[in-house]
Design a protein around this motif. Structure first.
Motif, PDB file in Angstrom:
ATOM      1  N   GLU A  54       0.852  -1.192   0.000  1.00 24.49           N
ATOM      2  CA  GLU A  54       0.000   0.000   0.000  1.00 24.49           C
ATOM      3  C   GLU A  54       0.885   1.240   0.000  1.00 24.49           C
ATOM      4  O   GLU A  54       2.019   1.189   0.473  1.00 24.49           O
ATOM      5  CB  GLU A  54      -0.899   0.013   1.243  1.00 24.49           C
ATOM      6  CG  GLU A  54      -1.829  -1.173   1.309  1.00 24.49           C
ATOM      7  CD  GLU A  54      -2.699  -1.197   2.559  1.00 24.49           C
ATOM      8  OE1 GLU A  54      -2.497  -0.359   3.462  1.00 24.49           O
ATOM      9  OE2 GLU A  54      -3.568  -2.073   2.628  1.00 24.49           O
ATOM     10  N   HIS A  55       0.365   2.339  -0.534  1.00 27.66           N
ATOM     11  CA  HIS A  55       1.094   3.613  -0.545  1.00 27.66           C
ATOM     12  C   HIS A  55       0.212   4.642   0.162  1.00 27.66           C
ATOM     13  O   HIS A  55      -0.782   5.096  -0.382  1.00 27.66           O
ATOM     14  CB  HIS A  55       1.370   4.043  -1.985  1.00 27.66           C
ATOM     15  CG  HIS A  55       2.354   5.171  -2.125  1.00 27.66           C
ATOM     16  ND1 HIS A  55       2.277   6.345  -1.401  1.00 27.66           N
ATOM     17  CD2 HIS A  55       3.437   5.296  -2.911  1.00 27.66           C
ATOM     18  CE1 HIS A  55       3.270   7.137  -1.756  1.00 27.66           C
ATOM     19  NE2 HIS A  55       3.996   6.521  -2.673  1.00 27.66           N
ATOM     20  N   LYS A  61       3.064   8.188  -8.527  1.00 32.03           N
ATOM     21  CA  LYS A  61       4.130   7.204  -8.701  1.00 32.03           C
ATOM     22  C   LYS A  61       5.312   7.707  -9.525  1.00 32.03           C
ATOM     23  O   LYS A  61       6.423   7.232  -9.352  1.00 32.03           O
ATOM     24  CB  LYS A  61       3.581   5.898  -9.271  1.00 32.03           C
ATOM     25  CG  LYS A  61       3.091   5.948 -10.683  1.00 32.03           C
ATOM     26  CD  LYS A  61       2.552   4.588 -11.078  1.00 32.03           C
ATOM     27  CE  LYS A  61       1.947   4.583 -12.452  1.00 32.03           C
ATOM     28  NZ  LYS A  61       1.382   3.266 -12.751  1.00 32.03           N
ATOM     29  N   ASN A  67       7.709   0.107  -5.244  1.00 29.04           N
ATOM     30  CA  ASN A  67       7.349  -1.281  -5.484  1.00 29.04           C
ATOM     31  C   ASN A  67       7.961  -2.114  -4.368  1.00 29.04           C
ATOM     32  O   ASN A  67       8.697  -1.602  -3.519  1.00 29.04           O
ATOM     33  CB  ASN A  67       7.781  -1.755  -6.880  1.00 29.04           C
ATOM     34  CG  ASN A  67       9.281  -1.666  -7.128  1.00 29.04           C
ATOM     35  OD1 ASN A  67      10.064  -1.233  -6.285  1.00 29.04           O
ATOM     36  ND2 ASN A  67       9.695  -2.062  -8.309  1.00 29.04           N
ATOM     37  N   ILE A 107       3.641   1.664  -7.433  1.00 32.51           N
ATOM     38  CA  ILE A 107       2.376   2.331  -7.096  1.00 32.51           C
ATOM     39  C   ILE A 107       2.645   3.720  -6.539  1.00 32.51           C
ATOM     40  O   ILE A 107       3.736   3.998  -6.038  1.00 32.51           O
ATOM     41  CB  ILE A 107       1.539   1.500  -6.096  1.00 32.51           C
ATOM     42  CG1 ILE A 107       2.292   1.304  -4.773  1.00 32.51           C
ATOM     43  CG2 ILE A 107       1.133   0.171  -6.716  1.00 32.51           C
ATOM     44  CD1 ILE A 107       1.459   0.672  -3.667  1.00 32.51           C
ATOM     45  N   GLU A 111      -2.646   4.026  -3.908  1.00 35.37           N
ATOM     46  CA  GLU A 111      -2.740   2.797  -4.698  1.00 35.37           C
ATOM     47  C   GLU A 111      -2.292   1.583  -3.888  1.00 35.37           C
ATOM     48  O   GLU A 111      -1.614   1.702  -2.874  1.00 35.37           O
ATOM     49  CB  GLU A 111      -1.904   2.916  -5.978  1.00 35.37           C
ATOM     50  CG  GLU A 111      -2.411   3.967  -6.933  1.00 35.37           C
ATOM     51  CD  GLU A 111      -1.584   4.065  -8.200  1.00 35.37           C
ATOM     52  OE1 GLU A 111      -2.179   4.305  -9.248  1.00 35.37           O
ATOM     53  OE2 GLU A 111      -0.338   3.916  -8.136  1.00 35.37           O
ATOM     54  N   LYS A 112      -2.690   0.405  -4.400  1.00 35.57           N
ATOM     55  CA  LYS A 112      -2.330  -0.869  -3.780  1.00 35.57           C
ATOM     56  C   LYS A 112      -1.973  -1.855  -4.877  1.00 35.57           C
ATOM     57  O   LYS A 112      -2.473  -1.757  -5.995  1.00 35.57           O
ATOM     58  CB  LYS A 112      -3.505  -1.446  -2.982  1.00 35.57           C
ATOM     59  CG  LYS A 112      -3.953  -0.594  -1.827  1.00 35.57           C
ATOM     60  CD  LYS A 112      -5.145  -1.208  -1.126  1.00 35.57           C
ATOM     61  CE  LYS A 112      -5.608  -0.306   0.015  1.00 35.57           C
ATOM     62  NZ  LYS A 112      -6.722  -0.867   0.748  1.00 35.57           N
ATOM     63  N   ASP A 113      -1.133  -2.809  -4.538  1.00 40.03           N
ATOM     64  CA  ASP A 113      -0.835  -3.929  -5.417  1.00 40.03           C
ATOM     65  C   ASP A 113      -0.435  -5.092  -4.529  1.00 40.03           C
ATOM     66  O   ASP A 113      -0.074  -4.896  -3.358  1.00 40.03           O
ATOM     67  CB  ASP A 113       0.282  -3.583  -6.405  1.00 40.03           C
ATOM     68  CG  ASP A 113       0.379  -4.603  -7.543  1.00 40.03           C
ATOM     69  OD1 ASP A 113      -0.661  -5.184  -7.921  1.00 40.03           O
ATOM     70  OD2 ASP A 113       1.496  -4.829  -8.057  1.00 40.03           O
TER      71      ASP A 113
END
Length: 148
Positions: A54-55, A61, A67, A107, A111-113
């Motif tokens: 998470e950011h 970005k 990342n 991100i 944002e999330k990844d």
């Protein structure tokens, strides 16, 4: 006697559930070039492990992207250096870099990844590191991954 056996069975089931390994972690990243953890411990009983990145910052970005990348500790600097040439569009990772065990995309704010990887790619006793490959970030944004 039957009620006691049922109670013991239920307690055994409940305690077994409590002892189950946690096979996921959430890692937060910030505008201050930091992760909220410096160590991730993965239980050997996990078949796969998921990292949710998470950011929580406010910057996009292209300015302060992050990342989460996993490699052997000895490979971190070379992976990061090679990733700079790849650029943001490729998440600051060289195409097909076999030194990379797992990674998220880059991100920005809000944002999330996530990435899920096979724990069998890790070996007990080996030194692994997670880090950010955004240019200049790996000096501060890194930590150990330990298989136990």
């Amino acid at each position: 006697m039957f009620a006691k056996a049922v109670a013991v069975s239920l307690l055994t089931l409940a305690s077994g559930h409590l002892l189950a390994a946690e096979c996921a972690v959430t890692v937060d990243s910030t505008d201050q070039m930091s992760f909220n953890t410096k160590e991730i411990v993965i239980d050997k009983s996990c078949k796969t492990f998921t990292v949710n990145l998470e950011h929580s910052g406010n910057l996009p970005k292209n300015v302060m992207g992050h990342n989460w990348v996993l490699s052997k500790k000895a490979d971190m600097q070379a992976v990061s250096t090679d990733g700079i040439a790849a650029g943001l569009d490729k998440n600051y990772l060289k195409d097909g870099d076999e030194r990379v065990i797992a990674h998220t995309k880059v991100i920005g704010a809000g944002e999330k990844d996530s990435v899920t990887f096979d724990v069998s790619k890790l070996k007990a006793g080996e030194d692994y590191e997670f880090f950010c490959t955004f240019p200049g970030h790996n000096s501060m944004m890194k930590g150990a991954v330990i298989l136990k």
